[in-house]
Design an enzyme around this catalytic site. Structure first.
Site, PDB file in Angstrom:
ATOM      1  N   SER A 107      -4.951  47.363  49.199  1.00  0.00           N
ATOM      2  CA  SER A 107      -4.236  46.377  49.737  1.00  0.00           C
ATOM      3  C   SER A 107      -4.630  45.633  51.169  1.00  0.00           C
ATOM      4  O   SER A 107      -5.194  46.278  52.119  1.00  0.00           O
ATOM      5  CB  SER A 107      -2.588  46.692  49.890  1.00  0.00           C
ATOM      6  OG  SER A 107      -1.833  45.718  50.654  1.00  0.00           O
ATOM      7  N   GLY A 108      -4.955  44.262  50.913  1.00  0.00           N
ATOM      8  CA  GLY A 108      -5.271  43.567  52.067  1.00  0.00           C
ATOM      9  C   GLY A 108      -6.607  43.167  51.856  1.00  0.00           C
ATOM     10  O   GLY A 108      -7.211  42.845  52.874  1.00  0.00           O
ATOM     11  N   THR A 112      -6.290  39.388  45.436  1.00  0.00           N
ATOM     12  CA  THR A 112      -5.647  38.169  44.947  1.00  0.00           C
ATOM     13  C   THR A 112      -6.442  37.164  45.158  1.00  0.00           C
ATOM     14  O   THR A 112      -6.518  36.059  44.337  1.00  0.00           O
ATOM     15  CB  THR A 112      -4.212  38.189  45.544  1.00  0.00           C
ATOM     16  OG1 THR A 112      -3.350  39.414  45.355  1.00  0.00           O
ATOM     17  CG2 THR A 112      -3.493  37.111  44.810  1.00  0.00           C
ATOM     18  N   ASN A 157      -0.800  44.587  54.494  1.00  0.00           N
ATOM     19  CA  ASN A 157      -1.179  43.203  53.658  1.00  0.00           C
ATOM     20  C   ASN A 157       0.078  42.238  53.821  1.00  0.00           C
ATOM     21  O   ASN A 157       1.084  42.893  53.068  1.00  0.00           O
ATOM     22  CB  ASN A 157      -1.760  43.402  52.391  1.00  0.00           C
ATOM     23  CG  ASN A 157      -2.067  42.091  51.765  1.00  0.00           C
ATOM     24  OD1 ASN A 157      -2.251  41.086  52.412  1.00  0.00           O
ATOM     25  ND2 ASN A 157      -2.485  42.102  50.506  1.00  0.00           N
ATOM     26  N   SER A 160       0.710  41.191  49.369  1.00  0.00           N
ATOM     27  CA  SER A 160       0.364  42.617  48.643  1.00  0.00           C
ATOM     28  C   SER A 160       0.903  42.313  47.380  1.00  0.00           C
ATOM     29  O   SER A 160       2.221  42.242  47.167  1.00  0.00           O
ATOM     30  CB  SER A 160       0.706  43.870  49.305  1.00  0.00           C
ATOM     31  OG  SER A 160       0.254  44.973  48.739  1.00  0.00           O
ATOM     32  N   SER A 161       0.139  42.559  46.449  1.00  0.00           N
ATOM     33  CA  SER A 161       0.564  42.396  44.897  1.00  0.00           C
ATOM     34  C   SER A 161       1.262  43.927  44.757  1.00  0.00           C
ATOM     35  O   SER A 161       0.606  45.078  44.846  1.00  0.00           O
ATOM     36  CB  SER A 161      -0.558  42.304  43.986  1.00  0.00           C
ATOM     37  OG  SER A 161      -1.090  41.059  43.977  1.00  0.00           O
ATOM     38  N   GLY A 384      -5.571  49.158  44.360  1.00  0.00           N
ATOM     39  CA  GLY A 384      -6.550  49.988  44.642  1.00  0.00           C
ATOM     40  C   GLY A 384      -5.987  51.248  44.933  1.00  0.00           C
ATOM     41  O   GLY A 384      -4.798  51.572  45.303  1.00  0.00           O
ATOM     42  N   GLU A 386      -4.451  54.048  47.081  1.00  0.00           N
ATOM     43  CA  GLU A 386      -3.882  54.032  48.208  1.00  0.00           C
ATOM     44  C   GLU A 386      -3.528  55.515  48.942  1.00  0.00           C
ATOM     45  O   GLU A 386      -3.240  56.411  48.239  1.00  0.00           O
ATOM     46  CB  GLU A 386      -2.241  53.313  48.043  1.00  0.00           C
ATOM     47  CG  GLU A 386      -2.591  52.115  47.557  1.00  0.00           C
ATOM     48  CD  GLU A 386      -1.022  51.473  47.691  1.00  0.00           C
ATOM     49  OE1 GLU A 386      -1.052  50.065  47.413  1.00  0.00           O
ATOM     50  OE2 GLU A 386      -0.128  52.040  47.359  1.00  0.00           O
TER      51      GLU A 386
END
Length: 1005
Positions: A107-108, A112, A157, A160-161, A384, A386
């Site tokens: 994330s981050g 995206t 993030n 974040s998705s 990804g 985590e």
């Protein structure tokens, strides 16, 4: 790519495959760091793209950049996401098969954004028609909608998705985007009802509250303050500086319109979002029997209105549970905790099903109506690996997904490498790599895997808890080398584990999970009677999300992890049917600061993204491979046999080239269409030699070209000069012949005319006589007298023009006299008359003696005037002449110079204010022998004084006095001149010895 190798020491290497120490993680990080600090955020590992988030904007995504990368060989330009997107697109068109791009990272890291850049590139590069543009706009605008409903701020993030997304873009045979399809995976529904500190709910809630129109908010029963809603304040950061909710709201509204959501659907959609917020504000209290009861009916009213469900029915569904016993149905009241659970479960179910409805509506909008075969490029933007301080059920699912994708990644990479080797006829060398099948089996193995044990514990009767689930894992898989708990760990490891934790050794490293909440999150149960309540809704979207046709089986539904496992199997099948391309996104630091590279953080991501594993696979055999044509075209200058043009096949040319360069047999292999070079240092040496050779070749080519250009120009100029010379010579020859013929004719006439010049005018001498007349008149015009006094200077005329000449002379003299007379002014005429009279009076009398003139001839005489000089002793009057030259003033008596006064010794001039015409010249006397001042009387006083001041440059030496003037007779002896007015003008010596001058009137000085 080869051209960039010259700067490899400063900016690193564009392709990690060319890294000499390819097994060294430090060398890998060093290369990544070099490129990051030079603002080069993209690097290749073969065709895999590594992208490092710069946390700032770069001007590398413009339309000009897109045009630069369109249709260009993948390795020809510096690494870029556009190069990858273009290569995928061109490969799809040429091979007419399906591809997918897997974008992964934590994330981050910029997943995206990478997905957006690829979509934007296809939007610009694909053929354009009205229909295709409509599809393109929908594809692009599906992103902000999905981000609003599926993204949220997390600790790592701000955007974040919180779901996995796979998007298929469908292309026709010409490369036009004609449709698309979206699949979503594991939306983090628990975020709707709970957020950790520093995190937020999904963006759409904040966008609606802060950006929604006043009328819309009134209709939804919302206030413009996020702090008033329980589901939005748990993270303590409703406001985020990097997020503009109002701007994002406008973008979502625009996107929904373009994607052709009806206004009715949009209203009902936002009504559902608002109902979730109202649902979160519903509070429960305890009645007298200890059961739950509703506290705030106002929030229930708004939920009832927005969902189209009677308030009493909804309230009963949230506070009671239906139990079926044989043929009877019994409603049991909830405790407060159960009521809160039912409320949150309903909120999660409503939001999760609405999100699925939204994805299906997007798919309807993007659907391709043409049934002909299409090729597809898929974009997989998946969460990804985590690793948090506290890892729960969501991290377990996400990391399981990454294990599966890593397994697929290695299989596809090995497969593509092996296929290329076989196709080229190169012997495949087995590659040692870590096979994470052992970890995937640990998680998903039937009956023995963690998923099976979790489902079994969720489904078994009795008091199943998170801790019983942990105990079952210890019992069933306790001996697995990649699994450890507090109970199973050794003394040292036990200190790092809590009693409710278990640790998995993933391919990317160890992750410790807390089992608390695993069973509840996996069950994600919505009570059956609550579903029945939702089926009574008048909201069309809710009706679609909770259809009456939904099977109402008493069998428990599939758990979340089982559903996720099934969707992963489906995703794996989709990906296995397509050609794979990869984008690995890396975040350089946790603080989101530009220019900062955290080695520890990046090293961790390099490990769990499997980049070193991928590099080892790509470098297992040969580091560099190129088609013969490309390799020969670049390096043919290094061999005299292949330069400048090779006549044979490209393979033969490359063979001759590498032989000349001295490649050893084990350093390269010749495939069917490509050359394979084993070590990067071999390529580097070749490239360095080429760079040296290139400069020499450039000089030679430049010299040859300049010589060729100059020679061509010289030949053109010489040819042009020859043509011009020939034409000019012909023209001059013709003109010369004509001129000579004319000259002969003229000379013959002239001679004949000269012979007959004294005869009467006739044909023979008419031209000659005309010439004589013209010549004379021309010379006469140039030699006419300039004034009347030169009347005797008249040009002598030839005999034939004697009479005419005399006549012209008389006419011209009369004309000059007439012109002179007419030009006289009355004053000039009077002056001339006076001069005539003066001339007649003084005719024969000289103004100045010749002897005196000879004495002062070396000085230019400027002015002369007669004066009366009064002696210094006795004041006897004497007639004298006063002469001004350019050096001095002279007092002259006939033939003698009586006194010379240098202008430098002239101290001043005194005159009276009377009309006596007296002036005294004051002279400097340093010697007793020198004469003193001069006392003079001059009838032309003003004229004399003016001339003196101009000639002697003594403008300020004249002094006008009254009464008496003192003057020096000689040094040490003084005299005086007294002035007064009287009846008549007289000059005499007074009794006091002064010179007395009387004048009849005063004149103005």
């Amino acid at each position: 790519m080869e051209a960039s190798l010259t700067a490899r020491d400063r900016v690193g290497i564009q392709d990690f495959v060319l890294l000499d120490a390819y097994t060294s993680e430090s060398a890998f990080l060093d290369n990544l760091r070099k490129r990051f600090h030079e603002n080069l955020i993209y690097t290749y590992i073969g065709t895999l793209l590594v992208s490092v988030n710069p946390y700032r904007e770069f001007d590398i995504y413009s339309k000009k950049q897109m045009d630069t990368y369109m249709g260009v060989n993948f390795f020809e330009l510096p690494p870029h996401i556009y190069a990858l997107a273009d290569n995928v697109f061109r490969t799809m068109l040429s091979e007419f098969n399906n591809h997918f791009i897997l974008i992964s990272g934590e994330s981050g890291a910029g997943k995206t954004e990478a997905s957006k850049k690829i979509l934007q590139f296809y939007a610009v590069s694909c053929p354009s028609t009205r229909l295709l543009n409509n599809v393109r706009d929908r594809l692009l605008l599906s992103n902000p909608v999905l981000e609003a409903f599926g993204n949220a701020k997390t600790l790592k993030n701000d955007n974040s998705s919180r779901f996995g997304k796979y998007m298929d873009i469908q292309f026709d045979h010409q490369g036009g985007a004609v449709g698309g399809h979206i699949l979503s995976y594991l939306l983090e529904k628990s975020r709707v009802v709970h957020q950790n500190h520093g995190e937020r709910n999904f963006h759409i809630f904040y966008q609606l509250v802060e950006g929604g129109e006043e009328e819309l908010l009134r209709w939804l029963g919302l206030e413009r303050n996020c702090l008033h809603y329980s589901y939005l304040v748990q993270g303590g950061c409703a406001k985020v500086s990097s997020i503009n909710n109002k701007s994002d709201w406008r973008m979502v509204r625009k996107a929904l319109s373009v994607i052709e959501f009806s206004e009715n659907n949009i209203e009902h959609l936002f009504g559902i979002i608002a109902s979730v917020l109202h649902l979160g504000n519903i509070k429960f209290g305890i009645d007298v029997r200890g059961y739950s009861t509703l506290i705030n009916n106002q929030e229930m009213h708004w939920v009832s209105k927005l969902l189209g469900i009677p308030a009493q029915v909804l309230e009963h569904g949230l506070t009671h549970r239906k139990i079926e016993a044989k043929a009877e149905e019994v409603f049991t009241p909830f405790s407060v905790d159960h009521a809160v659970y039912a409320r949150d479960a309903l909120a999660k179910a409503i939001y999760g099903r609405t999100f699925n409805w939204l994805v299906s509506k997007l798919n309807e909008s993007l659907a391709n109506k043409d049934s002909s075969r299409k090729t597809v490029i898929g974009l997989l933007d998946i969460y990804g690996f985590e690793v948090f301080t506290l890892n729960s059920f969501e991290q377990f699912c996400i990391n399981y997904c990454n294990e599966k994708l890593q397994q697929l990644f290695i299989q596809l990479t090995l497969k593509s490498e092996q296929e290329e080797y076989e196709m080229e006829g190169i012997e495949w060398e087995p590659v040692p790599y870590f096979n994470n099948k052992i970890i995937c089996d640990l998680v998903e193995e039937k009956y023995r895997g963690i998923i099976s044990l979790l489902d079994e514990e969720c489904l078994r009767p009795g008091e199943a808890t998170d801790l019983t689930f942990l105990e079952k894992m210890e019992e069933k898989i306790g001996g697995h080398p990649h699994f450890v708990t507090h109970k199973l760990a050794d003394q040292k490891t036990r200190k790092t584990l809590e009693r409710g934790d278990f640790r998995l050794l993933h391919y990317a490293g160890e992750v410790t999970y807390c089992v608390v909440g695993f069973l509840d999150k996996n069950n994600d149960l919505l009570y059956r009677n609550v579903k029945e309540v939702m089926r009574q809704s008048k909201n069309p979207i809710i009706q679609s999300c909770f259809p009456t046709t939904e099977p109402d089986s008493k069998k428990r539904p599939e758990t979340v992890v089982t559903q996720f496992k099934g969707s992963l199997v489906g995703l794996t099948e989709i990906l296995m049917s397509k050609e794979a391309w990869y984008v690995r996104c890396i975040k350089p630091n946790e603080a989101k600061q530009p220019g900062r590279f955290d080695d520890v953080l990046v090293r961790h991501q390099v490990k769990y993204l499997g980049l070193m594993e991928h590099l080892r696979v790509r470098r297992a055999g040969f580091a560099y491979r190129r088609k013969y044509e490309i390799f020969l075209q670049r390096y043919k200058a290094l061999c005299p046999d292949t330069w400048p043009n090779w006549k044979g096949t490209a393979a033969e040319g490359v063979q001759r080239l590498v032989k000349h360069l001295g490649y050893k047999r084990d350093e390269y292999k010749m495939g069917r269409t490509k050359i394979f070079i084993r070590h990067p240092r071999t390529l580097f040496a070749t490239e360095d030699a080429f760079q040296v050779c290139k400069h020499k070749l450039a000089t030679r080519i430049q010299a040859k070209y300049k010589g060729y250009r100059v020679k061509g120009e010289y030949q053109k100029q010489r040819e042009a000069a020859t043509k011009i010379e020939n034409c000019w010579r012909g023209l001059m020859a013709r003109k010369e012949r004509e001129r000579r013929a004319w000259a002969v004719k003229v000379i013959k006439k002239f001679i004949k005319g000269f012979i007959t010049r004294n005869q009467p005018a006739c044909i023979d001498n008419s031209e000659y006589l005309a010439h004589v007349r013209q010549s004379y008149l021309t010379r006469l015009r140039e030699n006419l007298p300039k004034h009347v006094l030169e009347r005797d200077c008249w040009l002598t005329a030839p005999p034939v023009l004697q009479e005419v000449s005399q006549l012209l002379k008389n006419l011209y003299i009369r004309q000059m006299v007439r012109k002179y007379v007419r030009g006289l002014t009355p004053q000039k005429k009077a002056q001339l008359q006076l001069k005539v009279q003066t001339s007649s009076l003084f005719k024969g009398q000289d103004d100045m003696n010749v002897k005196v003139l000879q004495m002062i001839r070396h000085e230019q005489i400027k002015y002369s005037v007669p004066v009366v000089k009064y002696d210094r002793n006795g004041f006897r009057p004497r007639l004298r002449q006063l002469i001004f030259t350019h050096k001095a003033a002279y007092l002259v008596e006939e033939t003698k110079i009586k006194q010379r006064i240098d202008y430098s010794s002239l101290k001043g001039v005194s005159v009276s204010n009377l009309s006596d015409n007296f002036l005294i010249l004051h002279v400097t006397c340093d010697d007793t022998k020198q004469k003193g001042d001069l006392v003079l009387q001059c009838d032309y006083l003003f004229e004399a004084l003016t001339k003196l001041s101009v000639i002697a440059n003594k403008h300020s030496c004249i002094e006008v006095v009254q009464g008496s003037v003192k003057f020096d007779i000689q040094p040490g002896r003084e005299g005086f001149v007294d002035f007064k007015s009287g009846q008549e003008s007289t000059v005499y010596r007074a009794k006091n010895g002064h010179l007395m001058v009387e004048s009849t009137r005063t004149k103005s000085r």
